[in-house]
Design a protein around this motif. Structure first.
Motif, short mmCIF file in Angstrom:
data_model
loop_
_atom_site.label_atom_id
_atom_site.label_comp_id
_atom_site.label_asym_id
_atom_site.label_seq_id
_atom_site.Cartn_x
_atom_site.Cartn_y
_atom_site.Cartn_z
N PRO A 13 -3.39 6.20 -12.14
CA PRO A 13 -4.13 7.39 -12.59
C PRO A 13 -3.17 8.53 -12.90
N GLN A 72 -10.19 5.60 -12.45
CA GLN A 72 -9.52 5.71 -11.15
C GLN A 72 -8.91 7.11 -10.92
N LYS A 119 -7.70 9.50 -5.20
CA LYS A 119 -8.23 8.31 -4.50
C LYS A 119 -7.24 7.78 -3.47
N ALA A 167 -1.43 0.43 -9.07
CA ALA A 167 -1.44 -0.32 -10.33
C ALA A 167 -2.36 0.33 -11.36
N ALA A 168 -3.42 0.99 -10.90
CA ALA A 168 -4.35 1.64 -11.83
C ALA A 168 -3.69 2.87 -12.49
N ASP A 223 -4.41 10.83 -18.57
CA ASP A 223 -5.62 10.06 -18.88
C ASP A 223 -6.77 10.96 -19.31
N GLU A 228 -3.59 -1.66 -5.41
CA GLU A 228 -4.55 -1.62 -6.53
C GLU A 228 -4.61 -0.23 -7.15
N LEU A 229 -4.61 0.78 -6.30
CA LEU A 229 -4.68 2.15 -6.83
C LEU A 229 -3.37 2.53 -7.53
N ASN A 278 -9.42 6.82 -17.70
CA ASN A 278 -9.18 5.99 -16.52
C ASN A 278 -10.14 6.43 -15.40
#
Ligand code: AMP
Ligand code: MG
Length: 349
Positions: A153, A171, A122, A150-151, A157, A147-148, A169
């Protein structure tokens, strides 16, 4: 096909001197070029039988086309199907050909300490590298990047239940752009060897792997200059060996006179810029491919540690100022076209 004089000259072979016992056809390099993986692909096979060599290369070329479709992160195909399922929160039965790649790349991503992270598709997309054309214009909004990041990925996962794969996850978007060419190189050499062609060179847009020799001498390989045209260096390799280079010059986002390269540091979500090219020699092209990308992210100080944990010892790094760092193993093989700004030998303990 009869050999012409040039083929003899190229290989440095003399004419057959044994007419009385029958002159078996001499070996010659059979070469084909094609356009796959968004890049120029070349295959050279040393063979006495041009027809058989061409048939083997055609088989390898079909495999490349299939792999390009099935291992592509966002085009329709096996990996695209998995990514769509992950985004929708569904488990997905993964194509049997793709499954071992996912397991392998998860291990390699762990060994890189997360600097190689194929789950950041992403982020790669946000920077605009999910198109065949290079992106132009301002970089993505800092908030969207943050944001990405912080996610977080990660390949960890993923849950594997046999061939059924799901992600905790949503993301996660898997992008094998830094690994799949290496796998394709390994498979191409395996297939050529199985078809009786154990002396070959495969070049996927500057990522190369060889087997055997080029007749009476090693294969000679050029490493592209990251800051200009042509080669920065050449080296000779034989036996089963890959020479893979990742560089920030390959693909980038152009915004006025600023360039944002395509290798993203997963910790910041920003393109890695300090190492402009990393070349890795290793018998396993997939490991070399991952390592080359990871070492660009690692940067000019941390790369030896990351190389060590990825199990690669033969490395050459070029930084923004054109300074070269290399390990003793590669230093012994490499010949520079022009003397670099500086050359420093670094041991990987
Ligand atoms: P390579 O040309 O082998 O260095 O691979 C670069 C490609 O890998 C990019 O075009 C992205 O698709 C993907 N990529 C970018 N950054 C990373 C990263 N940190 N880890 C894994 N893959 C990445
Ligand atoms: Mg790579």
């Amino acid at each position: 096909m009869p050999l012409n004089r040039r083929d003899f000259m190229k290989l440095g072979l003399g004419a057959c001197l044994l007419p009385a016992v029958g002159c078996s056809r001499a070996e010659a390099v059979v070469s084909e070029e094609m356009y796959v993986f968004g890049t120029l692909v070349g295959v050279d096979v040393l063979s006495r039988d041009t027809k058989a060599a061409r048939a083997a290369i055609a088989e390898v070329s079909h495999a490349f086309t299939r792999q390009n479709r099935d291992w592509h992160a966002w085009k329709p195909g096996a990996l695209g199907d998995l990514n769509r399922a992950i985004a929708a929160g569904r488990a997905h039965e993964v194509d049997p050909d793709l499954l071992p790649l996912l397991r392998e790349v998860r291990e390699l991503a762990r060994a890189s300490g997360g600097l190689f992270n194929p789950a950041i598709g992403k982020l790669v997309g946000l920077w605009g590298f999910h198109h065949d054309e290079m992106p132009v214009g301002a970089p993505p909004h800092a908030r969207a990047v943050a944001e990405l990041v912080a996610a977080a990925p990660s390949m960890d996962d993923l849950e594997f239940d046999g061939a059924r794969v799901s992600s905790r996850n949503p993301q996660v978007q898997i992008d094998l752009g830094g690994h799949a060419k290496g796998v394709a190189l390994n498979r191409a050499l395996d297939r050529l060897a199985a078809l009786g062609h154990g002396n070959a060179l495969v070049n996927l847009g500057g990522n190369l792997a060889v087997s055997g020799t080029r007749g009476d001498r090693p294969w000679r390989i050029g490493v592209r200059h990251p800051q200009g045209d042509g080669a920065i260096a050449s080296l000779e390799v034989s036996g089963r060996m890959a020479v893979v280079t990742s560089g920030t010059y390959e693909r980038y986002r152009q915004d006025g006179d600023r360039r944002y390269p395509h290798i993203i540091d997963p910790r910041s979500g920003q393109p890695a810029t300090h190492v402009v090219s990393a070349t890795v020699l290793h018998p396993d092209a997939a490991r070399a491919d991952v390592a080359a990308t990871a070492l660009v992210v690692a940067g000019t100080e941390a790369w030896p540690e990351v190389a060590r944990s990825l199990g690669v010892r033969d490395v050459m790094i070029v930084d923004e100022a054109g300074r070269v760092q290399l390990t003793p193993g590669i230093a012994a093989k490499v010949q520079f076209v022009e003397p670099p700004a500086s050359v420093k030998t670094v041991e990987i303990a």
